[in-house]
Scaffold this motif. Structure first.
Motif, PDB file in Angstrom:
ATOM      1  N   LEU A 181      66.801  16.954  30.558  1.00  0.00           N
ATOM      2  CA  LEU A 181      65.702  17.397  29.696  1.00  0.00           C
ATOM      3  C   LEU A 181      65.636  18.920  29.614  1.00  0.00           C
ATOM      4  CD1 LEU A 181      62.858  14.938  30.799  1.00  0.00           C
ATOM      5  CD2 LEU A 181      64.141  14.889  28.651  1.00  0.00           C
ATOM      6  N   ILE A 182      66.016  19.597  30.688  1.00  0.00           N
ATOM      7  CA  ILE A 182      66.009  21.054  30.713  1.00  0.00           C
ATOM      8  C   ILE A 182      67.185  21.632  29.931  1.00  0.00           C
ATOM      9  CG2 ILE A 182      66.354  23.060  32.225  1.00  0.00           C
ATOM     10  CD1 ILE A 182      64.791  21.507  34.388  1.00  0.00           C
ATOM     11  N   SER A 183      68.355  21.034  30.091  1.00  0.00           N
ATOM     12  CA  SER A 183      69.581  21.647  29.566  1.00  0.00           C
ATOM     13  C   SER A 183      69.921  21.264  28.129  1.00  0.00           C
ATOM     14  CB  SER A 183      70.769  21.294  30.461  1.00  0.00           C
ATOM     15  OG  SER A 183      70.986  19.884  30.513  1.00  0.00           O
ATOM     16  N   LEU A 184      69.484  20.084  27.680  1.00  0.00           N
ATOM     17  CA  LEU A 184      69.871  19.642  26.336  1.00  0.00           C
ATOM     18  C   LEU A 184      69.368  20.564  25.225  1.00  0.00           C
ATOM     19  CD1 LEU A 184      71.541  17.491  24.982  1.00  0.00           C
ATOM     20  CD2 LEU A 184      69.493  16.082  24.737  1.00  0.00           C
ATOM     21  N   PRO A 185      68.139  21.109  25.300  1.00  0.00           N
ATOM     22  CA  PRO A 185      67.732  22.051  24.248  1.00  0.00           C
ATOM     23  C   PRO A 185      68.678  23.237  24.119  1.00  0.00           C
ATOM     24  CG  PRO A 185      65.821  21.369  25.526  1.00  0.00           C
ATOM     25  CD  PRO A 185      67.029  20.828  26.235  1.00  0.00           C
ATOM     26  N   SER A 186      69.212  23.731  25.237  1.00  0.00           N
ATOM     27  CA  SER A 186      70.146  24.856  25.178  1.00  0.00           C
ATOM     28  C   SER A 186      71.449  24.461  24.509  1.00  0.00           C
ATOM     29  CB  SER A 186      70.422  25.392  26.585  1.00  0.00           C
ATOM     30  OG  SER A 186      69.282  26.034  27.111  1.00  0.00           O
ATOM     31  N   LEU A 187      71.937  23.257  24.795  1.00  0.00           N
ATOM     32  CA  LEU A 187      73.171  22.779  24.167  1.00  0.00           C
ATOM     33  C   LEU A 187      73.006  22.684  22.657  1.00  0.00           C
ATOM     34  CD1 LEU A 187      76.032  21.562  24.427  1.00  0.00           C
ATOM     35  CD2 LEU A 187      74.944  19.320  24.696  1.00  0.00           C
ATOM     36  N   VAL A 188      71.909  22.082  22.216  1.00  0.00           N
ATOM     37  CA  VAL A 188      71.660  21.934  20.778  1.00  0.00           C
ATOM     38  C   VAL A 188      71.402  23.294  20.138  1.00  0.00           C
ATOM     39  CG1 VAL A 188      70.116  20.929  19.046  1.00  0.00           C
ATOM     40  CG2 VAL A 188      70.788  19.594  21.056  1.00  0.00           C
ATOM     41  N   GLY A 189      70.604  24.132  20.788  1.00  0.00           N
ATOM     42  CA  GLY A 189      70.289  25.446  20.236  1.00  0.00           C
ATOM     43  C   GLY A 189      71.523  26.314  20.080  1.00  0.00           C
ATOM     44  N   ALA A 190      72.401  26.304  21.073  1.00  0.00           N
ATOM     45  CA  ALA A 190      73.634  27.089  20.988  1.00  0.00           C
ATOM     46  C   ALA A 190      74.491  26.613  19.827  1.00  0.00           C
ATOM     47  CB  ALA A 190      74.410  26.986  22.301  1.00  0.00           C
TER      48      ALA A 190
END
Length: 470
Positions: A94-103
């Motif tokens: 839940l913490i890391s997936l936004p960064s993957l999508v945002g990048a």
């Protein structure tokens, strides 16, 4: 409203008359034709005012983008108190997936401004922030919400990460070459501060006075009115420039340049570390020192995690300024050195179970990462100019500027993947060893390798860079 174009001519005083004065044409939809910030007379008369107005609203929209992007970093540590029972591994996703999508979204977002207009795309990209904010507010209010649904909502928060690329792309068209660095620095710093603000405000908002209930839904809902203001502000006060053109050939040329990939690797080490540690810092505090991060009814509930992102954000402009004075590579080497020492200090002091020493070690880590963000980003145009000088004997032609500009956008997107990698490395470490020590030893090794790479390629004079130190 009139639908006819309205030209405005800016002419110089007689003693500084321009042969071809800048002529602006204002069309419906707040489109502007004829924008030329390199004309000093036009810039002083009205260009600067228009550019600064657009910059202000761009910073506000990007600031909210970073807030939404990093909301899950602080929400995750509140979920147990709200009745959720996700595993640690699920929390890391839940913490890391936004960064993957945002990048990943940063790549297409870079080209949205030339296609739709800066004002128009700011409205759209800000409106997209409503989706993850509202869905988060609904989902966390029900402890029976399945993990898969929560994961999809967290992924949608990646819209906020993509905003950085389109915002930076838009602002670069408004300012003259001599003021781009300052304008883009303000734009970037204003966005980065959103991470710190989210981690500071959300715990206060969701934890009310003694006897009240934990209203975790407010973590999403409180941003909705501000997002609406950002959409309105972009509609009312921002402009579209017809001169903003997509540079696909410049991007293709930059991708063929080996130094783009080397610099992207360095940027993963600096910005990737900043955004990665910022997103996972609340969970690390909750895991190691639960007494300092509880979110129970009747407690203050203020996590000190926001300090890390705040220090890193404020340090970034100074990294660029120091790079201008001493050279980007030297400051980057210094940053990696301190980051390695900071990560090592975290490992060595964890057995002490001392909260304040833990916080101090991370502040050092965030400070160095912030300085490295600015210095590494400053290295990009310098490296491309030196590369062109070695190949053609010229370092300041239009082709070089186009490649460097494209590289800035591409590298900013690649570097953001660190926000996914660092939480997942920590997750793997915890799952395999039961602790975070192996992950931090790995970070130390990575920083030492990146330090050596920076020295060997960008400090030791090389023929491929015309013998210049970057």
């Amino acid at each position: 409203m009139s639908t006819t174009a309205s030209p405005s001519v800016v002419t110089a005083p007689s003693d500084t008359a321009l042969t071809n004065p800048t002529v602006l044409t204002h069309r419906p939809g707040r489109w502007i034709d004829g924008w030329n910030p390199e004309d000093p007379v036009f810039w002083a008369a009205q260009g600067k005012k228009i550019a600064n107005r657009n910059l202000g609203w761009s910073i506000f929209a990007e600031f909210l983008g970073f807030i939404v992007w990093q909301l899950w970093s602080i929400v995750v540590v509140m979920l147990p108190a709200a009745g959720f029972s996700f595993t640690s591994a699920e929390s890391f996703w839940l913490i890391s997936l936004p960064s993957l999508v945002g990048a990943t979204l940063r790549f297409p977002y870079t080209f949205m401004v030339p296609k739709f207009g800066g004002r128009n795309w700011t409205m759209v990209s800000a409106a997209l922030l409503l989706i993850p904010s509202i869905l988060l507010g609904i989902a966390v209010g029900n402890p029976d919400t399945p993990f898969g649904v929560m994961l999809v909502i967290a992924a949608l928060a990646g819209f906020g990460g993509g905003n950085f690329a389109s915002s930076m792309s838009n602002i670069t068209y408004f300012f003259p070459q001599k003021e781009k660095g300052w304008a883009l620095g303000l734009n970037a710093a204003g966005g980065n501060l959103g991470t710190s603000v989210a981690q500071f405000i959300v715990p206060i908002a969701v934890t009310i006075s003694a006897g009240a209930t934990l209203n975790i839904s407010l973590a999403g809902w409180i941003w909705v009115p501000l997002i609406v203001v950002a959409i309105w502000g972009a509609w009312k006060y921002m402009d579209n420039l017809s001169s903003a053109k997509a540079d696909f050939s410049g991007s293709a040329a930059a991708l063929r340049e080996p130094h783009l990939w080397l610099l992207a690797l360095l940027y993963i080490g600096t910005f990737g570390s900043f955004i990665g540690f910022a997103s996972v810092f609340p969970k690390l505090i909750a895991d190691q020192f639960p007494d300092f991060s509880t979110f129970q009814v009747g407690t203050a509930g203020v996590s000190l995690a926001f300090i890390g992102a705040l220090v890193g954000s404020l340090a970034r402009p100074y990294g660029g300024r120091l790079a201008d004075r001493f050279g980007g590579a030297r400051i980057t080497v210094f940053a990696f050195s301190v980051m390695a020492l900071g990560a090592l200090a975290v490992v060595w002091t964890l057995p002490l179970k001392n909260f304040w020493i833990f916080i101090a070690c991370f502040i050092v880590l965030f400070l160095a990462a912030g300085l490295g963000n600015g210095s590494t980003y400053r290295m990009i145009p310098s490296a491309f100019a030196a590369r062109a000088l070695a190949q053609t004997g010229a370092s300041a032609d239009v082709t070089v500027q186009r490649k460097a500009a494209a590289a800035l956008g591409l590298i900013s997107a690649i570097g953001a993947y660190g926000g996914f990698l660092i939480p997942q490395i920590l997750n793997l470490s915890q799952q395999t060893s039961g602790g975070y020590e192996p992950a931090f030893y790995g970070f130390v090794a990575a920083y030492v390798v990146l330090l050596a790479l920076t020295i060997s390629v960008y400090i030791v004079p090389r023929r491929s860079l015309a013998g210049q130190r970057i």
